[in-house]
Design a protein around this motif. Structure first.
Motif, PDB file in Angstrom:
ATOM      1  N   SER A 118     -13.986  -4.997  -4.706  1.00 38.11           N
ATOM      2  CA  SER A 118     -14.272  -3.959  -4.683  1.00 38.11           C
ATOM      3  C   SER A 118     -12.859  -2.855  -3.722  1.00 38.11           C
ATOM      4  O   SER A 118     -12.384  -3.934  -3.755  1.00 38.11           O
ATOM      5  CB  SER A 118     -15.133  -3.380  -3.500  1.00 38.11           C
ATOM      6  OG  SER A 118     -15.452  -3.783  -2.666  1.00 38.11           O
ATOM      7  N   ALA A 119     -12.201  -2.210  -4.567  1.00 32.59           N
ATOM      8  CA  ALA A 119     -11.376  -1.176  -4.034  1.00 32.59           C
ATOM      9  C   ALA A 119     -12.113  -0.640  -1.947  1.00 32.59           C
ATOM     10  O   ALA A 119     -13.411  -1.379  -1.682  1.00 32.59           O
ATOM     11  CB  ALA A 119     -11.613   0.138  -4.307  1.00 32.59           C
ATOM     12  N   HIS A 120     -11.122  -1.212  -2.134  1.00 32.00           N
ATOM     13  CA  HIS A 120     -11.737  -0.914  -0.075  1.00 32.00           C
ATOM     14  C   HIS A 120     -12.037  -1.443   0.622  1.00 32.00           C
ATOM     15  O   HIS A 120     -12.695  -1.946   1.266  1.00 32.00           O
ATOM     16  CB  HIS A 120     -11.879   0.868   0.550  1.00 32.00           C
ATOM     17  CG  HIS A 120     -11.545   1.249  -0.583  1.00 32.00           C
ATOM     18  ND1 HIS A 120     -10.126   2.691   0.217  1.00 32.00           N
ATOM     19  CD2 HIS A 120     -11.842   2.438  -2.022  1.00 32.00           C
ATOM     20  CE1 HIS A 120     -10.297   3.730  -1.350  1.00 32.00           C
ATOM     21  NE2 HIS A 120     -10.669   3.493  -1.742  1.00 32.00           N
ATOM     22  N   THR A 164       0.998  -1.079   0.766  1.00 32.31           N
ATOM     23  CA  THR A 164       0.205   0.031   0.043  1.00 32.31           C
ATOM     24  C   THR A 164       0.714   1.083  -0.570  1.00 32.31           C
ATOM     25  O   THR A 164       0.077   2.482  -0.344  1.00 32.31           O
ATOM     26  CB  THR A 164      -0.475  -0.066   1.168  1.00 32.31           C
ATOM     27  OG1 THR A 164      -0.360  -0.020   2.315  1.00 32.31           O
ATOM     28  CG2 THR A 164      -1.725  -0.858   0.999  1.00 32.31           C
ATOM     29  N   ASP A 201      -1.995  -2.376 -10.228  1.00 34.08           N
ATOM     30  CA  ASP A 201      -2.426  -1.355  -9.374  1.00 34.08           C
ATOM     31  C   ASP A 201      -3.212  -3.105  -8.055  1.00 34.08           C
ATOM     32  O   ASP A 201      -3.882  -2.366  -7.665  1.00 34.08           O
ATOM     33  CB  ASP A 201      -3.209  -0.764  -9.663  1.00 34.08           C
ATOM     34  CG  ASP A 201      -3.892   0.409  -8.561  1.00 34.08           C
ATOM     35  OD1 ASP A 201      -2.963   0.756  -7.711  1.00 34.08           O
ATOM     36  OD2 ASP A 201      -4.764   0.468  -8.804  1.00 34.08           O
ATOM     37  N   THR A 233      -5.758  -5.601 -12.187  1.00 33.00           N
ATOM     38  CA  THR A 233      -5.091  -5.885 -10.855  1.00 33.00           C
ATOM     39  C   THR A 233      -3.531  -5.960 -10.806  1.00 33.00           C
ATOM     40  O   THR A 233      -3.162  -5.350  -9.697  1.00 33.00           O
ATOM     41  CB  THR A 233      -5.482  -7.539 -10.255  1.00 33.00           C
ATOM     42  OG1 THR A 233      -7.105  -7.451 -10.704  1.00 33.00           O
ATOM     43  CG2 THR A 233      -5.653  -7.526  -8.919  1.00 33.00           C
ATOM     44  N   GLU A 272      -6.715  -2.241  -0.369  1.00 31.04           N
ATOM     45  CA  GLU A 272      -7.014  -0.524  -1.012  1.00 31.04           C
ATOM     46  C   GLU A 272      -7.332   0.036  -2.743  1.00 31.04           C
ATOM     47  O   GLU A 272      -8.011   0.437  -2.661  1.00 31.04           O
ATOM     48  CB  GLU A 272      -5.782   0.254  -1.287  1.00 31.04           C
ATOM     49  CG  GLU A 272      -5.456   0.557   0.393  1.00 31.04           C
ATOM     50  CD  GLU A 272      -4.388   1.905   0.178  1.00 31.04           C
ATOM     51  OE1 GLU A 272      -4.169   2.694  -0.581  1.00 31.04           O
ATOM     52  OE2 GLU A 272      -3.594   2.018   1.592  1.00 31.04           O
ATOM     53  N   SER A 273      -6.976  -0.850  -3.470  1.00 34.24           N
ATOM     54  CA  SER A 273      -7.262  -1.388  -4.943  1.00 34.24           C
ATOM     55  C   SER A 273      -8.769  -2.244  -5.391  1.00 34.24           C
ATOM     56  O   SER A 273      -8.189  -3.553  -4.115  1.00 34.24           O
ATOM     57  CB  SER A 273      -6.063  -1.870  -5.894  1.00 34.24           C
ATOM     58  OG  SER A 273      -5.707  -3.543  -5.283  1.00 34.24           O
ATOM     59  N   ALA A 274      -9.310  -2.783  -6.459  1.00 32.33           N
ATOM     60  CA  ALA A 274     -10.192  -3.420  -6.460  1.00 32.33           C
ATOM     61  C   ALA A 274      -9.147  -4.714  -7.369  1.00 32.33           C
ATOM     62  O   ALA A 274      -8.472  -4.577  -7.622  1.00 32.33           O
ATOM     63  CB  ALA A 274     -11.253  -2.971  -7.670  1.00 32.33           C
TER      64      ALA A 274
END
Length: 149
Positions: free
Chosen positions: A136-138, A20, A57, A54, A78-80
């Protein structure tokens, strides 16, 4: 980005990953895959191939452990993420997904459709074959996968 591993009684054990930090995402999936293959193993618990988005990121922080044949993870993404392909072959696994934040969508068996596990929900299911998934992200989630024996 860092990844660490520890042997537990001469067997595979635990690893932590944190991709991250700024600038660490391009190699984040590589660190996760190395930790997974070294500490958890790719014999029963195979990782899928991931989508190009993916791979480029992959920002995930968490801990993964293999204890008495079960694989467990506590992840904060943090990323999807999205799979591009899943390992072939039959698997005889039981998996539980617990989502605290975000959503995790898992491919279903033919004729049953996908299942989305949203924040505050969990899903337990038998995996005859590994399936595609996306998050999902987050996302904040835990999963537990039990081996066939």
């Amino acid at each position: 980005m860092h990844g660490t591993g520890a042997e537990v009684h001469g067997t595979r054990g635990v690893f932590a990953v944190d991709s991250t930090a700024p600038g660490s995402a391009p190699r984040g999936l590589d660190a996760f895959r190395r930790g997974w293959e070294t500490q958890v193993g790719d014999d029963v618990f195979q990782l899928p191939a991931f989508s190009p988005d993916t791979i480029g990121d992959f920002r995930v922080k968490g801990n993964v452990a293999k204890v008495h044949g079960a694989a467990m993870a506590d992840l904060h993404a943090e990323s999807a993420t999205r799979t591009a392909d899943v390992p072939g072959g039959d698997q005889d696994l039981v998996a539980m997904y617990v989502v605290r934040r975000g959503a995790w969508t898992l491919g279903g068996p033919p004729g049953y459709g996908d299942r989305t596990v949203s924040a505050g929900q969990f899903l337990v299911r038998h995996l005859g074959n590994l399936t595609a998934f996306e998050t999902s992200a987050h996302l904040t989630a835990k999963f537990l996968v039990l081996p066939p024996r």
